[in-house]
Write a protein that holds these residues in place. Sequence first.
Motif, short mmCIF file in Angstrom:
data_model
loop_
_atom_site.label_atom_id
_atom_site.label_comp_id
_atom_site.label_asym_id
_atom_site.label_seq_id
_atom_site.Cartn_x
_atom_site.Cartn_y
_atom_site.Cartn_z
N GLU A 183 0.85 -1.19 0.00
CA GLU A 183 0.00 0.00 0.00
C GLU A 183 0.89 1.24 0.00
OE1 GLU A 183 -3.22 -0.22 -0.30
OE2 GLU A 183 -3.30 -2.40 -0.11
N SER A 184 1.38 1.63 -1.16
CA SER A 184 2.30 2.76 -1.23
C SER A 184 1.85 3.73 -2.32
CB SER A 184 3.73 2.30 -1.50
OG SER A 184 3.80 1.55 -2.69
N VAL A 185 2.12 5.02 -2.07
CA VAL A 185 1.75 6.08 -2.99
C VAL A 185 2.96 7.01 -3.14
CG1 VAL A 185 0.19 8.01 -3.45
CG2 VAL A 185 -0.65 5.99 -2.26
N VAL A 186 3.21 7.50 -4.34
CA VAL A 186 4.31 8.43 -4.58
C VAL A 186 3.73 9.75 -5.08
CG1 VAL A 186 6.52 8.80 -5.73
CG2 VAL A 186 5.76 6.47 -5.21
N VAL A 187 4.13 10.85 -4.44
CA VAL A 187 3.58 12.17 -4.76
C VAL A 187 4.73 13.15 -4.99
CG1 VAL A 187 2.07 14.05 -4.01
CG2 VAL A 187 1.58 11.69 -3.28
N PRO A 188 4.75 13.87 -6.13
CA PRO A 188 5.77 14.91 -6.35
C PRO A 188 5.37 16.18 -5.62
CG PRO A 188 4.34 14.78 -8.25
CD PRO A 188 3.84 13.74 -7.28
N ILE A 189 6.25 16.73 -4.78
CA ILE A 189 5.90 17.93 -4.01
C ILE A 189 7.04 18.94 -3.99
CG2 ILE A 189 4.47 16.49 -2.47
CD1 ILE A 189 6.59 17.13 -0.26
N SER A 190 6.65 20.15 -3.68
CA SER A 190 7.61 21.17 -3.27
C SER A 190 7.08 21.74 -1.97
CB SER A 190 7.76 22.29 -4.32
OG SER A 190 8.53 23.35 -3.77
N ALA A 191 7.67 21.31 -0.86
CA ALA A 191 7.20 21.77 0.45
C ALA A 191 7.41 23.28 0.59
CB ALA A 191 7.94 21.03 1.56
N LEU A 192 8.47 23.80 -0.01
CA LEU A 192 8.76 25.23 0.08
C LEU A 192 7.67 26.05 -0.62
CD1 LEU A 192 10.82 27.41 0.95
CD2 LEU A 192 11.89 27.13 -1.30
N ARG A 193 7.24 25.63 -1.80
CA ARG A 193 6.24 26.35 -2.58
C ARG A 193 4.80 25.94 -2.22
NH1 ARG A 193 7.29 27.74 -8.09
NH2 ARG A 193 5.43 26.49 -8.53
N GLY A 194 4.65 24.77 -1.64
CA GLY A 194 3.32 24.29 -1.29
C GLY A 194 2.70 23.38 -2.33
N ASP A 195 3.46 22.97 -3.33
CA ASP A 195 2.92 22.12 -4.40
C ASP A 195 2.58 20.72 -3.89
OD1 ASP A 195 3.58 23.55 -7.28
OD2 ASP A 195 5.03 24.08 -5.72
N ASN A 196 1.31 20.33 -4.01
CA ASN A 196 0.83 18.97 -3.75
C ASN A 196 1.00 18.49 -2.31
OD1 ASN A 196 -0.09 18.57 -6.36
ND2 ASN A 196 1.83 17.66 -7.07
N VAL A 197 1.20 19.42 -1.38
CA VAL A 197 1.21 19.03 0.03
C VAL A 197 -0.24 19.05 0.54
CG1 VAL A 197 2.05 19.53 2.36
CG2 VAL A 197 3.55 19.86 0.38
N VAL A 198 -0.82 20.24 0.56
CA VAL A 198 -2.25 20.38 0.88
C VAL A 198 -3.01 20.82 -0.36
CG1 VAL A 198 -3.92 21.70 2.25
CG2 VAL A 198 -1.82 20.84 3.32
N GLU A 199 -2.42 21.74 -1.12
CA GLU A 199 -3.07 22.28 -2.32
C GLU A 199 -2.48 21.64 -3.58
OE1 GLU A 199 -5.55 24.23 -2.02
OE2 GLU A 199 -5.36 24.67 0.14
N LYS A 200 -3.33 21.46 -4.59
CA LYS A 200 -2.89 20.92 -5.89
C LYS A 200 -1.91 21.87 -6.56
CE LYS A 200 -5.71 17.24 -6.76
NZ LYS A 200 -5.29 15.91 -7.25
N SER A 201 -0.97 21.32 -7.28
CA SER A 201 0.02 22.13 -8.00
C SER A 201 -0.44 22.42 -9.42
CB SER A 201 1.36 21.40 -8.04
OG SER A 201 2.28 22.09 -8.87
#
Length: 424
Positions: A183-201
């Motif tokens: 049960e694994s999921v991979v998500v591309p994020i930019s924590a600094l910019r906020g991409d795909n952490v809480v809000e969609k990029s």
Amino acid sequence: MSTNTVAALKERESLRLCTAGSVDDGKSTFVGRLLYDTKSVLADQVESMERSSADRGFDGMDLSLLVDGLRAEREQGITIDVAYRYFATDKRTFILADTPGHVQYTRNTVTGISTSQVVVLLVDARHGVVEQTRRHLNVAALLGVRHVILAVNKIDLVDFDEQVFSSIAEEFHSVAERLGITESVVVPISALRGDNVVEKSASMPWYSGPTILEVLESIPVVGGRDEALDFRFPIQYVIREHATDYRGYAGRVKAGVLNVGEEITAPQGRTTTVTHIDTTDGEQPRAVAGDSVVLRLADDIDLARGDLLAGSDRPGTVREFASTVVVLTDKALVPGQMLQLRYGTSLIKARVETIERILDLDGLVDEIDPGQAGLNDIAHVKIQTAQELEIEDYSARGAVGNFLLIDPNTGNTLAAGFVGRRLR
């Protein structure tokens, strides 16, 4: 806010998660972003963060400052415990175990993962899956974690390259599947910019999957797995009051469910009936896994600390068993080494009979018959005990089957172990 809305919020499920990753993978910024974007930060904290960010010449807000105190302690070389953060959304409440990224604090990561249902594992998009990533995946697999989210952070620093992301995801899934983490999921994020952490990029049109928060809100909250096992109650303390002839057995229900009037088993094949379940809130008709209670029994049986009260499916007695251990200190484990073994409430003499192999975290060749196991090594070992011990395979996230190896001279914990657990 309506009464129904208030009632719904009170009934929200709670999910326990853990963050893990290597040094400089942006974990502090990720945790800060998650807290900030879910509006789990007080106004005065935001104001203080804005001032500190401006003083440091930071363009925008340095969200890592929300957990910067922990990082400062690490830089001073202070031993760090797991820090717990709390946040909530309309759908769910969360308890986040924030663990250090330094390799020397792997023992703290073991602690954080051991109480979590989900692990959010961060990697730097520029570096991909590294040794520490594999180490954390191995620990998660050992501890029976079913859900792992790989957050490929700093994706902006590789120009939001889909191929870079795909390559990292493919390697991660390969390692996870080999370890039994399906049960694994991979998500591309930019924590600094906020991409795909809480809000969609908006910067990655090629990615149509969920954000980290959406995954956390949708993962089923696993509960009751320890309750589904047979009853297990290691006695911690015998309470006697001679004036009233009271005798009770205090401890914590490690697994299963117990009702007043049920028959249970004691050592040496004895059986008895539970007449009372006492708690700080008075007598209760029932106790479940996780409850700390005092049991009163129908029969006068000679019991002491370390003895096990159990259901009908009682574990077998052994003097030798196979296990996997994670070494937690600089003092190596070597064959023939005399130790103390803590299993449940029992503390007995034991020795390392053999060290069969050390797992190679790069997925190449394990070290067979290595002679010793050092700090952060994950090893398959055989343990021999000085006396018979009722023991069973690791199950239900540590409800049964976990143990500690302790230095008898210093009292320091040398390794955490898992009975019968084998990786790969």
